[in-house]
Design an enzyme around this catalytic site. Structure first.
Site, PDB file in Angstrom:
ATOM      1  N   CYS A   2       2.874 -17.713 -44.369  1.00  0.00           N
ATOM      2  CA  CYS A   2       2.271 -19.008 -44.151  1.00  0.00           C
ATOM      3  C   CYS A   2       2.578 -19.817 -45.394  1.00  0.00           C
ATOM      4  O   CYS A   2       3.148 -19.307 -46.347  1.00  0.00           O
ATOM      5  CB  CYS A   2       0.761 -18.862 -44.003  1.00  0.00           C
ATOM      6  SG  CYS A   2       0.303 -17.604 -42.803  1.00  0.00           S
ATOM      7  N   ARG A  27       7.585 -22.266 -43.008  1.00  0.00           N
ATOM      8  CA  ARG A  27       6.950 -20.964 -43.239  1.00  0.00           C
ATOM      9  C   ARG A  27       5.999 -20.571 -42.109  1.00  0.00           C
ATOM     10  O   ARG A  27       5.441 -19.471 -42.113  1.00  0.00           O
ATOM     11  CB  ARG A  27       6.153 -20.992 -44.558  1.00  0.00           C
ATOM     12  CG  ARG A  27       6.981 -21.310 -45.770  1.00  0.00           C
ATOM     13  CD  ARG A  27       6.118 -21.331 -47.010  1.00  0.00           C
ATOM     14  NE  ARG A  27       5.619 -20.006 -47.303  1.00  0.00           N
ATOM     15  CZ  ARG A  27       6.247 -19.111 -48.041  1.00  0.00           C
ATOM     16  NH1 ARG A  27       7.414 -19.405 -48.561  1.00  0.00           N
ATOM     17  NH2 ARG A  27       5.723 -17.930 -48.254  1.00  0.00           N
ATOM     18  N   TRP A  74       1.498 -18.915 -39.767  1.00  0.00           N
ATOM     19  CA  TRP A  74       2.311 -18.145 -38.842  1.00  0.00           C
ATOM     20  C   TRP A  74       1.491 -16.896 -38.540  1.00  0.00           C
ATOM     21  O   TRP A  74       1.251 -16.071 -39.418  1.00  0.00           O
ATOM     22  CB  TRP A  74       3.656 -17.767 -39.476  1.00  0.00           C
ATOM     23  CG  TRP A  74       4.588 -17.070 -38.548  1.00  0.00           C
ATOM     24  CD1 TRP A  74       5.372 -17.644 -37.603  1.00  0.00           C
ATOM     25  CD2 TRP A  74       4.862 -15.661 -38.490  1.00  0.00           C
ATOM     26  NE1 TRP A  74       6.112 -16.684 -36.953  1.00  0.00           N
ATOM     27  CE2 TRP A  74       5.811 -15.460 -37.473  1.00  0.00           C
ATOM     28  CE3 TRP A  74       4.384 -14.548 -39.190  1.00  0.00           C
ATOM     29  CZ2 TRP A  74       6.312 -14.210 -37.135  1.00  0.00           C
ATOM     30  CZ3 TRP A  74       4.874 -13.298 -38.868  1.00  0.00           C
ATOM     31  CH2 TRP A  74       5.826 -13.139 -37.848  1.00  0.00           C
ATOM     32  N   ASN A  99      -1.824 -16.405 -47.849  1.00  0.00           N
ATOM     33  CA  ASN A  99      -0.532 -16.037 -47.258  1.00  0.00           C
ATOM     34  C   ASN A  99      -0.298 -14.566 -47.587  1.00  0.00           C
ATOM     35  O   ASN A  99      -0.449 -14.159 -48.736  1.00  0.00           O
ATOM     36  CB  ASN A  99       0.582 -16.893 -47.878  1.00  0.00           C
ATOM     37  CG  ASN A  99       1.958 -16.366 -47.526  1.00  0.00           C
ATOM     38  OD1 ASN A  99       2.180 -15.886 -46.417  1.00  0.00           O
ATOM     39  ND2 ASN A  99       2.889 -16.444 -48.467  1.00  0.00           N
ATOM     40  N   GLY A 100       0.038 -13.769 -46.565  1.00  0.00           N
ATOM     41  CA  GLY A 100       0.293 -12.346 -46.796  1.00  0.00           C
ATOM     42  C   GLY A 100      -0.444 -11.511 -45.768  1.00  0.00           C
ATOM     43  O   GLY A 100      -0.883 -12.038 -44.735  1.00  0.00           O
ATOM     44  N   GLU A 482      26.096 -12.613 -34.718  1.00  0.00           N
ATOM     45  CA  GLU A 482      25.480 -13.824 -35.276  1.00  0.00           C
ATOM     46  C   GLU A 482      25.423 -14.932 -34.210  1.00  0.00           C
ATOM     47  O   GLU A 482      24.415 -15.642 -34.093  1.00  0.00           O
ATOM     48  CB  GLU A 482      26.279 -14.263 -36.518  1.00  0.00           C
ATOM     49  CG  GLU A 482      25.850 -15.567 -37.156  1.00  0.00           C
ATOM     50  CD  GLU A 482      24.395 -15.600 -37.630  1.00  0.00           C
ATOM     51  OE1 GLU A 482      23.734 -14.560 -37.651  1.00  0.00           O
ATOM     52  OE2 GLU A 482      23.919 -16.704 -37.949  1.00  0.00           O
ATOM     53  N   LYS A 486      21.970 -16.608 -32.880  1.00  0.00           N
ATOM     54  CA  LYS A 486      21.740 -18.055 -32.946  1.00  0.00           C
ATOM     55  C   LYS A 486      21.331 -18.593 -31.580  1.00  0.00           C
ATOM     56  O   LYS A 486      20.393 -19.351 -31.448  1.00  0.00           O
ATOM     57  CB  LYS A 486      23.034 -18.709 -33.417  1.00  0.00           C
ATOM     58  CG  LYS A 486      22.954 -19.772 -34.399  1.00  0.00           C
ATOM     59  CD  LYS A 486      22.726 -19.446 -35.850  1.00  0.00           C
ATOM     60  CE  LYS A 486      21.632 -18.478 -36.172  1.00  0.00           C
ATOM     61  NZ  LYS A 486      21.651 -18.018 -37.516  1.00  0.00           N
ATOM     62  N   GLU A 489      17.808 -17.386 -30.521  1.00  0.00           N
ATOM     63  CA  GLU A 489      16.774 -17.901 -31.419  1.00  0.00           C
ATOM     64  C   GLU A 489      16.370 -19.342 -31.073  1.00  0.00           C
ATOM     65  O   GLU A 489      15.183 -19.668 -31.064  1.00  0.00           O
ATOM     66  CB  GLU A 489      17.345 -17.845 -32.844  1.00  0.00           C
ATOM     67  CG  GLU A 489      16.384 -18.079 -33.953  1.00  0.00           C
ATOM     68  CD  GLU A 489      17.054 -17.878 -35.319  1.00  0.00           C
ATOM     69  OE1 GLU A 489      18.295 -17.951 -35.412  1.00  0.00           O
ATOM     70  OE2 GLU A 489      16.319 -17.669 -36.288  1.00  0.00           O
ATOM     71  N   HIS A 505      32.400   0.756 -21.495  1.00  0.00           N
ATOM     72  CA  HIS A 505      31.497   1.906 -21.610  1.00  0.00           C
ATOM     73  C   HIS A 505      30.084   1.563 -21.141  1.00  0.00           C
ATOM     74  O   HIS A 505      29.146   2.301 -21.447  1.00  0.00           O
ATOM     75  CB  HIS A 505      31.488   2.419 -23.056  1.00  0.00           C
ATOM     76  CG  HIS A 505      32.838   2.869 -23.524  1.00  0.00           C
ATOM     77  ND1 HIS A 505      33.454   3.995 -23.029  1.00  0.00           N
ATOM     78  CD2 HIS A 505      33.713   2.319 -24.389  1.00  0.00           C
ATOM     79  CE1 HIS A 505      34.642   4.138 -23.591  1.00  0.00           C
ATOM     80  NE2 HIS A 505      34.826   3.115 -24.425  1.00  0.00           N
ATOM     81  N   LYS A 603      10.662 -19.601 -40.930  1.00  0.00           N
ATOM     82  CA  LYS A 603      11.874 -19.547 -41.744  1.00  0.00           C
ATOM     83  C   LYS A 603      11.841 -18.386 -42.725  1.00  0.00           C
ATOM     84  O   LYS A 603      12.809 -17.669 -42.884  1.00  0.00           O
ATOM     85  CB  LYS A 603      12.005 -20.872 -42.498  1.00  0.00           C
ATOM     86  CG  LYS A 603      13.222 -20.979 -43.371  1.00  0.00           C
ATOM     87  CD  LYS A 603      14.438 -21.223 -42.527  1.00  0.00           C
ATOM     88  CE  LYS A 603      15.708 -21.275 -43.340  1.00  0.00           C
ATOM     89  NZ  LYS A 603      16.888 -21.014 -42.500  1.00  0.00           N
TER      90      LYS A 603
HETATM   91  O1  M6R Z   1      15.656 -15.421 -45.969  1.00  0.00           O
HETATM   92  P1  M6R Z   1      16.417 -14.261 -45.381  1.00  0.00           P
HETATM   93  O2  M6R Z   1      17.890 -14.509 -45.379  1.00  0.00           O
HETATM   94  O3  M6R Z   1      16.083 -12.966 -46.053  1.00  0.00           O
HETATM   95  O4  M6R Z   1      15.937 -14.172 -43.877  1.00  0.00           O
HETATM   96  C1  M6R Z   1      16.351 -13.120 -43.061  1.00  0.00           C
HETATM   97  C2  M6R Z   1      16.124 -13.426 -41.599  1.00  0.00           C
HETATM   98  O5  M6R Z   1      14.765 -13.614 -41.338  1.00  0.00           O
HETATM   99  C3  M6R Z   1      16.892 -14.692 -41.163  1.00  0.00           C
HETATM  100  O6  M6R Z   1      18.253 -14.583 -41.449  1.00  0.00           O
HETATM  101  C4  M6R Z   1      16.719 -14.937 -39.640  1.00  0.00           C
HETATM  102  O7  M6R Z   1      17.336 -13.932 -38.924  1.00  0.00           O
HETATM  103  C5  M6R Z   1      17.273 -16.320 -39.295  1.00  0.00           C
HETATM  104  N1  M6R Z   1      16.231 -17.109 -38.724  1.00  0.00           N
HETATM  105  C6  M6R Z   1      18.399 -16.282 -38.330  1.00  0.00           C
HETATM  106  O8  M6R Z   1      18.885 -17.551 -38.024  1.00  0.00           O
END
Ligand code: M6R
Length: 608
Positions: A2, A27, A74, A99-100, A482, A486, A489, A505, A603
């Site tokens: 958070c 966050r 969050w 936060n935590g 990747e 994307k 997500e 396979h 994020k």
């Molecule tokens: O800040 P970080 O690179 O350690 O974050 C890792 C993942 O949480 C981050 O790459 C996540 O998968 C992204 N939202 C993907 O777009």
């Protein structure tokens, strides 16, 4: 994870706290709240949903105050709701933001219930307010109560707390969750991230684990784990406002995609010279350490892990080193065997990802030769706790979906491959070849961004489906992964990635007209094999969208081939990432999702 913010000032702080929350919405953004000292009372406002709603409530209620704390959430414990939103309070006296995660929260809740406290939320955080109140009620000062509370807490926390009986001071505490103090003009601030208060100051103090601090508008005092007064270094950081605004773009993600040519230049800038990588760009003594490295262990999460998977190929081809890769969340739990002279490499945009940080801390207890991080945030915990580091210099990445952070991580990982190879005396000609290609990488990325119009032609066909398959081979398999990450997500389309040779396979059974297949077909020694794999899709009526080197010819029944710009093979993963980012963005735009803040995500993932 958070975002928390606090301010003690000589002016009204409501607006600046809410502005800070806006900057930290990356966050978490499922609920928000604020507690403000106001004429010996506390104005306590909370809303379900984004910070904008809290802002609207503030505008209608107009609280005035010079001291306050605020939070954007969050959810971990307890669903997103107004009751679970912070600040939490105890006996209308103590208000806290956290936060935590408090790991022993069930035991502590039990204890507090027996002491007569009742809970109005399902969170682990509320108990912190009650615990502080419990110690305050026994006659302790707020500072002492925070230390006594800390003794009880297991887990990670950044806390800010205020007491209704004290309109001058805020108490903050940090353990394993980021927290810093900002030195303003006639005010002191605290926040999870310098971004939140960057408009108010460029002087920050990053607290260490175990630290507690007391802030008023006139002064602040920091105490360490043992309650000794300590001085911590003041860091000057200039975070321009421009970097955190969308400018002419609709979304941060779009802006960040188009910033990639400059971001990559910034990663490479000052780190290569002549026809080789410069010495010690990972820190003083790094070139010497690299001479000894015999094996690499990478730990990372999500997109950063994909960057690691690409780099493993480079470490092998350029530096002739074997690499083991683990999800950071899994690494500690497989009893990893550490070979002699192994280098631990963490990769993280934020540098605060709890799984990656925990993996680093675990590894530091093991027999690694050294630890190194590839990170975008120089002030982050990973950067501070690693022996060596390189910063990707991508500028703040606000969109939850990682774009420029990924391509700049790849550029930095290429520098690492070259530096390892140089220290080990490996492949000088190849190094020169790659350095030459790196010098024009930014231009090639620019050229690739011009494919947008072609991508717009295929986006509607993908936006109308519920599933998608991404295919790549070798070094392009992580890029396919990747691309799939994307797409899922930000557009919520279910997407998977496979090495194209694996199709037969099993996954080939999924192919029909409802399953678009997005394939990466660079010029390579296995291009022919890849084309055969794609023929298998075509023969079963699948629709193919192929990003291909112009030398590869394909006759598709349905779908489209988009020709990619030429680039040195070793750097092509960076180039082939770009159209996948644009595709996801355009598909999400068509589906009308919340692109910068997709549902259920945040994020910076600062919980394990
Ligand atoms: O800040 P970080 O690179 O350690 O974050 C890792 C993942 O949480 C981050 O790459 C996540 O998968 C992204 N939202 C993907 O777009």
């Amino acid at each position: 994870m958070c975002g928390i913010i606090a301010a003690a000032s000589n002016r009204n702080v409501g607006k600046l706290l809410v502005q800070g929350l806006h900057k930290m919405e990356y966050r978490g953004y499922d609920s928000a709240g604020i507690a403000l000292h106001q004429n010996n009372q506390i104005a306590h406002l909370r809303t379900l949903g984004k910070v904008k709603l809290l802002e609207e409530k503030m505008i209608s209620e107009k609280p005035k105050s010079k001291l306050g704390i605020a939070h954007t959430r969050w959810a971990t414990h307890g669903e997103p709701s107004e009751e679970n939103a912070h600040p939490h309070k105890s006996n209308e006296r103590v208000y806290i933001v956290h936060n935590g995660i408090i790991e022993n929260y069930l035991d502590l809740k039990e204890f507090l219930k027996k002491e007569g406290y009742s809970f109005s939320s399902q969170t682990d955080s509320e108990l912190i307010a009650h615990m502080l109140e419990y110690f305050l009620a026994k006659g302790n000062s707020m500072l002492d109560s925070m230390y006594l509370t800390k003794e009880k807490l297991d887990g990670a926390y950044a806390i800010a707390a205020i007491d209704k009986e004290d309109d001058k001071n805020i108490i903050i505490a940090r353990n394993k969750s980021p927290l810093l103090i900002g030195i303003g003009t006639d005010e002191f601030l605290a926040a999870s991230d310098p971004l939140a208060i960057a408009q108010l100051t460029n002087e920050f103090i990053f607290l260490e684990d175990g630290d507690v601090a007391e802030l008023s508008s006139e002064e602040f005092t920091i105490y360490d784990q043992s309650k000794n007064k300590v001085e911590r270094e003041i860091s000057q950081i200039d975070i321009s406002n421009q970097a955190t605004s969308k400018g002419e773009y609709k979304h941060f993600m779009e802006k960040e995609i188009y910033e990639q040519p400059d971001a990559i230049l910034n990663t490479i800038d000052g780190r290569v010279g002549g026809d080789d990588v410069l010495d010690n760009i990972f820190g003083i003594g790094s070139s010497e350490i690299f001479e000894k490295v015999k094996r690499i262990q990478i730990v990372a999460c999500g997109t950063s892990l994909h960057a690691g998977r690409v780099a493993a190929n480079w470490f092998s081809a350029i530096a002739e080193l074997p690499t083991q890769i683990d999800y950071a969340s899994e690494y500690r739990y497989r009893n990893p065997h550490v070979d002699e002279d192994s280098l631990l490499v963490t990769i993280s945009q934020s540098g605060e990802t709890a799984d990656t940080l925990a993996a680093l801390r675990y590894a530091k207890e093991k027999d690694y030769l050294s630890t190194l991080t590839i990170c975008n945030v120089p002030t982050s915990s990973l950067a501070r706790e690693s022996d060596y580091s390189i910063f990707t210099n991508a500028g703040p990445e606000i969109g939850v979906a990682s774009t420029k952070a990924f391509t700049t991580q790849l550029a930095a990982l290429m520098l690492l491959s070259l530096a390892l190879a140089k220290s080990r005396g490996k492949n000088p000609k190849l190094r020169t070849r790659v350095i030459t290609a790196m010098r024009s990488l930014s231009d090639t990325v620019n050229e690739t961004l011009k494919l947008k119009d072609k991508i717009l032609e295929i986006a509607p066909a993908i936006a109308s489906k519920d599933n998608a398959l991404f295919l790549g081979r070798g070094i392009f398999y992580p890029i396919a992964k990747e691309g799939a990450l994307k797409l899922k997500e930000i557009s919520y389309i279910h997407a998977e990635a496979y090495p194209a040779g694996e199709l037969k396979h099993g996954p080939l059974a999924l192919i029909d007209e409802e399953m678009p297949v997005i394939a990466l077909a660079p010029e390579s020694e296995i291009a022919e094999k890849l084309v055969s794999n794609l023929e298998e899709v075509k023969a079963r009526g699948g629709t193919l969208y192929v990003f291909a080197d112009p030398s590869i010819t394909m006759d598709l029944k349905s779908g489209q081939v988009i020709n990619m710009p030429k680039c040195d093979f070793l750097l092509t993963p960076i180039i082939y990432t770009i159209p996948l980012q644009i595709l996801s963005y355009e598909v999400a735009l068509l589906r009308g999702t919340d692109i910068d803040q997709p549902r259920n995500l945040a994020k910076s993932v600062t919980v394990e």
